[in-house]
Design an enzyme around this catalytic site. Structure first.
Site, PDB file in Angstrom:
ATOM      1  N   ASP A  29       0.802  -1.225   0.000  1.00 47.51           N
ATOM      2  CA  ASP A  29       0.000   0.000   0.000  1.00 47.51           C
ATOM      3  C   ASP A  29       0.840   1.282   0.000  1.00 47.51           C
ATOM      4  O   ASP A  29       0.305   2.375   0.232  1.00 47.51           O
ATOM      5  CB  ASP A  29      -0.922   0.013   1.224  1.00 47.51           C
ATOM      6  CG  ASP A  29      -2.164  -0.841   1.028  1.00 47.51           C
ATOM      7  OD1 ASP A  29      -2.906  -0.566   0.067  1.00 47.51           O
ATOM      8  OD2 ASP A  29      -2.380  -1.771   1.822  1.00 47.51           O
ATOM      9  N   HIS A  72     -11.727   6.266   5.652  1.00 52.27           N
ATOM     10  CA  HIS A  72     -11.076   7.385   6.341  1.00 52.27           C
ATOM     11  C   HIS A  72     -11.988   8.615   6.365  1.00 52.27           C
ATOM     12  O   HIS A  72     -12.900   8.737   5.544  1.00 52.27           O
ATOM     13  CB  HIS A  72      -9.789   7.791   5.590  1.00 52.27           C
ATOM     14  CG  HIS A  72      -8.657   6.840   5.736  1.00 52.27           C
ATOM     15  ND1 HIS A  72      -7.958   6.354   4.653  1.00 52.27           N
ATOM     16  CD2 HIS A  72      -8.078   6.291   6.826  1.00 52.27           C
ATOM     17  CE1 HIS A  72      -6.986   5.550   5.076  1.00 52.27           C
ATOM     18  NE2 HIS A  72      -7.043   5.493   6.392  1.00 52.27           N
ATOM     19  N   GLU A  85       0.030   9.400   1.853  1.00 51.55           N
ATOM     20  CA  GLU A  85      -0.648  10.329   2.777  1.00 51.55           C
ATOM     21  C   GLU A  85      -0.841   9.736   4.176  1.00 51.55           C
ATOM     22  O   GLU A  85      -0.831  10.465   5.170  1.00 51.55           O
ATOM     23  CB  GLU A  85      -2.026  10.689   2.219  1.00 51.55           C
ATOM     24  CG  GLU A  85      -2.934  11.352   3.227  1.00 51.55           C
ATOM     25  CD  GLU A  85      -4.329  11.651   2.729  1.00 51.55           C
ATOM     26  OE1 GLU A  85      -5.051  10.721   2.367  1.00 51.55           O
ATOM     27  OE2 GLU A  85      -4.670  12.822   2.709  1.00 51.55           O
ATOM     28  N   ASP A  86      -1.033   8.431   4.236  1.00 48.55           N
ATOM     29  CA  ASP A  86      -1.388   7.838   5.525  1.00 48.55           C
ATOM     30  C   ASP A  86      -0.224   7.786   6.505  1.00 48.55           C
ATOM     31  O   ASP A  86      -0.417   7.549   7.697  1.00 48.55           O
ATOM     32  CB  ASP A  86      -1.948   6.421   5.304  1.00 48.55           C
ATOM     33  CG  ASP A  86      -3.286   6.486   4.597  1.00 48.55           C
ATOM     34  OD1 ASP A  86      -4.098   7.357   4.951  1.00 48.55           O
ATOM     35  OD2 ASP A  86      -3.500   5.683   3.677  1.00 48.55           O
ATOM     36  N   ARG A 112       1.144  -1.805   7.226  1.00 49.39           N
ATOM     37  CA  ARG A 112       1.584  -0.539   6.633  1.00 49.39           C
ATOM     38  C   ARG A 112       2.642   0.174   7.473  1.00 49.39           C
ATOM     39  O   ARG A 112       3.168   1.201   7.045  1.00 49.39           O
ATOM     40  CB  ARG A 112       0.370   0.370   6.375  1.00 49.39           C
ATOM     41  CG  ARG A 112      -0.667  -0.271   5.431  1.00 49.39           C
ATOM     42  CD  ARG A 112      -1.546   0.744   4.770  1.00 49.39           C
ATOM     43  NE  ARG A 112      -0.765   1.768   4.100  1.00 49.39           N
ATOM     44  CZ  ARG A 112      -1.258   2.891   3.614  1.00 49.39           C
ATOM     45  NH1 ARG A 112      -2.552   3.110   3.712  1.00 49.39           N
ATOM     46  NH2 ARG A 112      -0.490   3.781   3.034  1.00 49.39           N
ATOM     47  N   ARG A 150      -9.004   2.850  11.606  1.00 52.17           N
ATOM     48  CA  ARG A 150      -7.546   3.005  11.530  1.00 52.17           C
ATOM     49  C   ARG A 150      -6.967   3.938  12.594  1.00 52.17           C
ATOM     50  O   ARG A 150      -5.782   3.857  12.918  1.00 52.17           O
ATOM     51  CB  ARG A 150      -7.164   3.541  10.147  1.00 52.17           C
ATOM     52  CG  ARG A 150      -7.510   2.606   8.988  1.00 52.17           C
ATOM     53  CD  ARG A 150      -6.612   1.393   8.981  1.00 52.17           C
ATOM     54  NE  ARG A 150      -6.992   0.443   7.944  1.00 52.17           N
ATOM     55  CZ  ARG A 150      -6.578   0.497   6.687  1.00 52.17           C
ATOM     56  NH1 ARG A 150      -5.788   1.462   6.304  1.00 52.17           N
ATOM     57  NH2 ARG A 150      -6.958  -0.414   5.824  1.00 52.17           N
ATOM     58  N   CYS A 153      -4.731  10.568  -1.145  1.00 55.36           N
ATOM     59  CA  CYS A 153      -3.880   9.508  -0.559  1.00 55.36           C
ATOM     60  C   CYS A 153      -2.494   9.424  -1.175  1.00 55.36           C
ATOM     61  O   CYS A 153      -1.569   8.935  -0.536  1.00 55.36           O
ATOM     62  CB  CYS A 153      -4.534   8.152  -0.757  1.00 55.36           C
ATOM     63  SG  CYS A 153      -6.278   8.114  -0.459  1.00 55.36           S
TER      64      CYS A 153
HETATM   65  C1  CIR Z   1      -5.475   0.815   2.858  1.00 57.32           C
HETATM   66  O1  CIR Z   1      -6.477   0.134   3.118  1.00 57.32           O
HETATM   67  O2  CIR Z   1      -4.724   1.218   3.723  1.00 57.32           O
HETATM   68  C2  CIR Z   1      -5.190   1.091   1.404  1.00 57.32           C
HETATM   69  N1  CIR Z   1      -5.566  -0.026   0.603  1.00 57.32           N
HETATM   70  C3  CIR Z   1      -5.898   2.325   0.948  1.00 57.32           C
HETATM   71  C4  CIR Z   1      -5.438   3.567   1.678  1.00 57.32           C
HETATM   72  C5  CIR Z   1      -6.070   4.797   1.142  1.00 57.32           C
HETATM   73  N2  CIR Z   1      -5.562   5.955   1.798  1.00 57.32           N
HETATM   74  C6  CIR Z   1      -6.271   7.037   2.099  1.00 57.32           C
HETATM   75  O3  CIR Z   1      -7.488   7.075   1.884  1.00 57.32           O
HETATM   76  N3  CIR Z   1      -5.660   8.031   2.684  1.00 57.32           N
END
Ligand code: CIR
Length: 273
Positions: free
Chosen positions: A62, A162, A67-68, A87, A132, A249
């Site tokens: 991922d 999110h 961004e995460d 992650r 999360r 993201c």
């Molecule tokens: C996840 O589930 O972590 C990734 N497949 C998608 C993350 C998307 N990120 C976001 O919306 N900031």
């Protein structure tokens, strides 16, 4: 000189093993996803960003959703502890890349925060309580940000991944929102534009300066934004949407130090999303 750097990350060859929460797994075509991601990076460049792309290994399916892993403020950057254990390997490389730009703080266990849950609107920081991001993570955010004059407010996120899947900034005081996934009364100080009912995933828009990068797939919501006077730069984002990723993201926007020092910026706030 560029006013802002956009940190992006390559799409891992293992993207088809990505985390999924609300979507069923369907095959992601790596070549199409990479083409769309490259066009997204070109859009960032067209809007004045210097794009710096980090590499991604097989161990981080991922990683493209950079961004995460961090939230960038004028004063510092917070390296997150992502809610999905798979992650957490992503954060070290992002911290290295941000270190030349900002002092770094970190979310520590047992706290978890995904950057996708953080919407910064000037000095108001909304943090989504999602699958999360947990209460310990929110408290750590508050501890870091309150001394800097930010208020941290929580918002329950129901039905999507999110906070920024449900609401994002398209202007200084204007938000794009899917009210089915978030309590809109939390944002009553803002002008709200609703996503088209046929496009529930359309609430995620990325504001860069005065322009909004927006998925071309959501043409009904795009029309609503245009009618409201929002300037759009459309990109195809359908392939990474299969991994539950949207346009915010895939980048971390870092304003140049000089711009950050000048005070509140014209964009949508730290992280620009
Ligand atoms: C996840 O589930 O972590 C990734 N497949 C998608 C993350 C998307 N990120 C976001 O919306 N900031």
């Amino acid at each position: 000189m560029h006013a802002r750097v956009a940190l992006t990350r390559a799409i891992s060859p293992t993207i088809n093993r990505c985390e999924l929460t609300h979507l069923d797994r369907v095959g992601i075509d790596l070549a199409i996803a990479r083409r769309q991601h490259a066009a997204y990076e070109r859009a960032l460049e067209a809007l004045g960003c210097e794009v710096r792309q980090l590499s991604a290994s097989d161990e981080m399916p991922d990683a493209v959703f950079v961004e995460d892993t961090a939230i960038v403020f004028d004063e510092l950057a917070i390296i997150t502890r992502p809610g999905a254990a798979s992650r957490r390997v992503e954060t070290a490389g992002v911290a290295d890349a941000l270190a030349p730009h900002r002092a770094l703080r970190s979310i520590e266990a047992p706290g978890t925060v995904d950057g996708g849950d953080v919407l910064v609107l000037s000095r108001r920081v909304f943090v989504g309580c999602s699958g999360r991001t947990n209460a310990a993570g929110v408290e750590q955010m508050r501890g870091i940000l309150a001394p800097l004059g930010y208020t941290v407010e929580t918002a329950d996120v129901v039905g999507c991944l999110h906070l920024k899947s449900a609401v994002s900034a398209v202007g200084d005081r204007t938000l794009l929102i899917n009210r089915r996934w978030i309590d809109a009364s939390r944002f009553d100080a803002f002008t709200l534009i609703d996503t088209d009912p046929a496009e529930p995933f359309a609430a995620n828009a990325l504001r860069v300066g005065e322009t909004v990068i927006f998925p071309s797939e959501f043409h009904r919501t795009a029309e609503r934004l245009r009618r409201a006077g929002v300037g759009l730069h459309l990109v195809s984002a359908g392939e990474l949407a299969k991994a539950e990723g949207g346009v915010t993201c895939c980048s971390l926007i870092v304003e140049a130090r000089e711009a950050a020092r000048r005070g509140p910026r014209a964009g949508s706030g730290p992280g620009m999303a």
